[in-house]
Structures are given as structure tokens and as C-alpha cells.
Design an enzyme around this catalytic site. Structure first.
Site, PDB file in Angstrom:
ATOM      1  N   SER A 256       0.826  -1.270   0.083  1.00 58.99           N
ATOM      2  CA  SER A 256       0.150  -0.026   0.196  1.00 58.99           C
ATOM      3  C   SER A 256       0.807   1.232   0.073  1.00 58.99           C
ATOM      4  O   SER A 256       2.224   1.320   0.144  1.00 58.99           O
ATOM      5  CB  SER A 256      -0.925  -0.125   1.165  1.00 58.99           C
ATOM      6  N   TYR A 257       0.161   2.370  -0.254  1.00 59.13           N
ATOM      7  CA  TYR A 257       1.056   3.615  -0.383  1.00 59.13           C
ATOM      8  C   TYR A 257       1.463   4.065   0.956  1.00 59.13           C
ATOM      9  O   TYR A 257       0.783   4.983   1.459  1.00 59.13           O
ATOM     10  CB  TYR A 257       0.271   4.338  -1.152  1.00 59.13           C
TER      11      TYR A 257
END
Ligand SMILES: *[C@@H]1O[C@H](CO)[C@@H](O)[C@H](O)[C@H]1NC(C)=O
Ligand SMILES: *[C@@H]1O[C@H](CO)[C@@H](O)[C@H](O)[C@H]1NC(C)=O
Ligand SMILES: *[C@@H]1O[C@H](CO)[C@@H](O)[C@H](O)[C@H]1NC(C)=O
Ligand SMILES: *[C@@H]1O[C@H](CO)[C@@H](O)[C@H](O)[C@H]1NC(C)=O
Ligand SMILES: *[C@@H]1O[C@H](CO)[C@@H](O)[C@H](O)[C@H]1NC(C)=O
Length: 306
Positions: A164-165
Site C-alpha cells: 500500500s502507499y
């Protein structure tokens, strides 16, 4: 000339479509181990693969989550309680997996367990905030992967990671890339899933508002003066711009994971969600100065900005 080009492009996509439709055989004999199955992507993937007939070994953080999952799935699905940050827990879980898969090895390992400290200006955070994220998302993934690797190699299976970011993203990507190259010699395929913005938990957003307040309230007078009273509210407004206008179906992500586990020719990388495909991925190819410019247009101004 244009016609040839169009025909070539169409041919390429047709071939790719055909190639990606090939499914591995004997799915019902294959074991897949998934971390973080209490809720969100892991929970949905566990149910999806169980329906597809695979043998799912689901790791949950809580007994309540495990029980709920067992209630919704077939008897083939087995659960274990795992905290990926505890090495002795990872070792015990590996033994549990070994007992289940026996000589067949582990077909799939899905590193899904993850947390994302909600975003906040870095200056408001402490080292501990980062340690917590890296402990789960990076070191947890590495620990679980190294521990189960020999079982995956035995089955010439698949490793699927979710990046995920957050701060851990590049660590996971670097680990993935090197792992993919090393393991290709043993017939193991490694795939990376990059989801966009998904609301996996309805109260998650409310939790975030509380989190930002909890960082802001005890902040030093100096920081408060620098950023100004309005900053937390402006920051939240900016973040809500990042959220797609519609609720994205979680199966956009779990379908990619399922493909990575069941297709003969899985992709190396999947971007899941319209925002990931059309905003984040293209942005990652832009030169930094352009991305800076775009972000600059949206980021709230601190009160004492020069
Ligand atoms: C699971 O099912 C059992 C029996 O049907 C029920 O007693 C229990 O409350 C359920 N657990 C959860 C977490 O839903
Ligand atoms: C992992 O730790 C939890 C809590 O300490 C425990 O309940 C669980 O049984 C452990 N898992 C394994 C596989 O030993
Ligand atoms: C998944 O993460 C582990 C640990 O960071 C890494 O070894 C592996 O290569 C990664 N795989 C993918 C596909 O990213
Ligand atoms: C949803 O998120 C909230 C706040 O982050 C958390 O307290 C809660 O346990 C989460 N619920 C589930 C089912 O994950
Ligand atoms: C999400 O997609 C799945 C399958 O693609 C579908 O069965 C389900 O109804 C969808 N859920 C929502 C909330 O649209």
C-alpha cells in the site's frame, strides 16, 4: 500504416487475454496461506478462494475474526492466530502450515496483513509511529516469507504481496523484486498487488480524524503556530479529495490476487482500482518536478508558509 498499428495492438491484447485466461490445474489440492484475514482484503480473499475450491489456511490476528471466518466458509478452510510481529508466533505458525500441507508444499503465500498509519505531516510523527508500520508491513512480511519459503519452493508456488502507499512500500517492493529474481530459478512466481484507495472498514475514516486530532492536541506550541489552527481540517479536506467519488468494490483487489494464484501466467504487478490504474500508476512514471507541482496545488498551506 495506422491500420497495421491498430491490428498489432488488438492482436497483442487478444494474445495477452488468451494467455492470462489459462488456469492451473488441480486447484482443489492446492494450499494457500493468507495473513490478515480478520477483515478487509484478506477476509474477502479467504472466502473467495474457499468458494473456488482451494484449501485456504487463514491467519487472523484475533480469535473472534477467525471464528467469524470459519462460520462463513467450508470445512476445508483452517484458521490460525498469528501476530506477524512476533517471531516465535511466526515459527509456530510455520510448523502448523507444515503439518497441514505435508509433502505437497505450499502453493500460495499471500502477504496481506498490513497497517497504514494514516497520513499526517512527517514532522508531527515520532520514530515510534514509523517503527510500528515497518514492523508489521515490512519486517513482518519478510519474517513470514523467509519462514515459509522452503514450503513454497517445494510446490513451485506463488508469493503475492500487497504494497500500500505508505512508508513501507518501497521496502516491500525492493524485497519483492530481489525475491522474484532469485526464486525464478526454482519455478516460484512472485506478484505484487498495488491497491488504490479502498475503504475496507467503515469506521476507518472516523478513526483517522481522531488520530489526527490526537497528534495535533499535544503538539508543541511552536508546531501549532507554524501550521495554524486550521491545518488539521484542511489536511482532512485534501485527503478526502484522494478518495474516489464512489466506493470501490474490494473484489477489484481480491480478483487480482486470485488471478496471481490461479493463472498459469500471472502478472508481476497488478494495479487494482480505477484510481491506482489511472492516477497513482501514471503519476509514478512522471518526473518528480511534475508530481511536486500537482501535489503543491492540493496540499494545504501551513499558516507560516514562506
Ligand atoms: C459462529 O457460529 C456459531 C454457531 O452458529 C455462533 O454461536 C457464533 O456466535 C458465531 N460466531 C461469530 C463470531 O459469528
Ligand atoms: C500466536 O500467538 C497467539 C497469542 O499469543 C496464540 O494464541 C497463538 O496460538 C499463537 N499461534 C501459534 C500458531 O502458535
Ligand atoms: C513480498 O514481500 C516479501 C518481503 O518483503 C519479499 O520477499 C517478496 O519478494 C515480496 N514479493 C512481492 C511479489 O512483492
Ligand atoms: C475498523 O477501524 C477502527 C478504527 O481504526 C478499529 O477500531 C476497528 O477495530 C476496525 N474494525 C475492524 C472490523 O477491523
Ligand atoms: C463486488 O463484486 C462482486 C463480484 O465482482 C459482486 O458479487 C458483489 O456484489 C460486488 N459488491 C458490491 C457492493 O457491489
Amino acid at each position: 500504416m495506422w491500420l497495421y498499428l491498430v491490428v498489432l495492438v488488438v492482436l497483442y491484447y487478444l494474445l495477452r487475454w488468451y494467455r492470462e485466461r489459462q488456469v492451473v490445474s488441480h486447484l482443489e489440492d492446492k494450499f494457500v496461506f493468507i495473513t490478515g484475514c480478520d477483515s478487509g482484503f484478506g477476509n474477502r480473499l479467504a472466502r473467495q478462494l474457499d468458494q473456488r475450491g482451494l484449501r485456504v489456511l487463514a491467519a487472523c490476528l484475533t480469535e473472534q475474526g477467525a471464528e467469524q471466518l470459519r462460520n462463513q466458509t467450508s470445512d476445508r478452510l483452517q484458521t490460525v492466530i498469528l501476530d506477524v510481529t512476533k517471531t516465535e508466533n511466526v515459527t509456530a505458525t510455520t510448523n502448523w502450515v507444515k503439518e497441514h500441507v505435508g509433502d505437497r508444499g505450499l502453493w500460495g503465500l499471500v502477504n496481506n496483513a498490513g497497517i497504514c498509519t494514516p497520513m499526517a505531516p512527517n514532522e508531527w510523527l515520532t520514530k515510534q509511529d514509523f517503527v510500528k508500520v515497518l514492523d508489521v508491513n515490512l519486517l513482518g512480511v519478510i519474517d513470514v516469507t523467509l519462514s515459509l519459503l522452503s514450503l513454497v519452493r517445494k510446490a513451485r508456488g506463488r508469493v503475492v504481496n500487497v504494497s500500500s502507499y505508505c512508508i513501507s512500500k518501497y521496502g516491500v517492493e525492493a524485497f519483492s523484486d530481489s525475491l522474484r529474481r532469485e526464486l525464478s530459478y526454482f519455478g516460484v512466481k512472485v506478484a505484487m498487488i498495488e491497491p488504490g484507495y479502498f475503504v475496507t472498514n467503515m469506521t476507518q475514516d472516523e478513526g483517522f480524524i481522531g488520530y489526527l486530532q490526537a497528534l495535533w492536541n499535544p503538539a508543541s506550541p511552536e508546531l501549532k503556530e507554524l501550521y495554524g489552527e486550521n491545518f488539521p481540517a484542511d489536511f482532512l479536506k485534501t485527503l478526502s479529495l484522494l478518495k474516489p467519488r464512489w466506493t470501490q468494490n474490494l473484489s477489484l483487489v481480491t480478483d487480482c490476487m486470485e488471478h496471481a494464484l490461479t493463472a498459469c501466467h500471472p502478472r508481476t504487478r497488478y494495479s487494482a482500482g480505477w484510481d491506482a490504474k489511472f492516477i497513482y500508476l501514471p503519476m509514478s512514471y512522471l518526473p518528480s518536478f511534475l508530481v511536486d507541482l500537482i501535489v503543491y496545488c492540493y496540499y494545504p498551506q501551513p499558516a507560516k508558509a514562506l
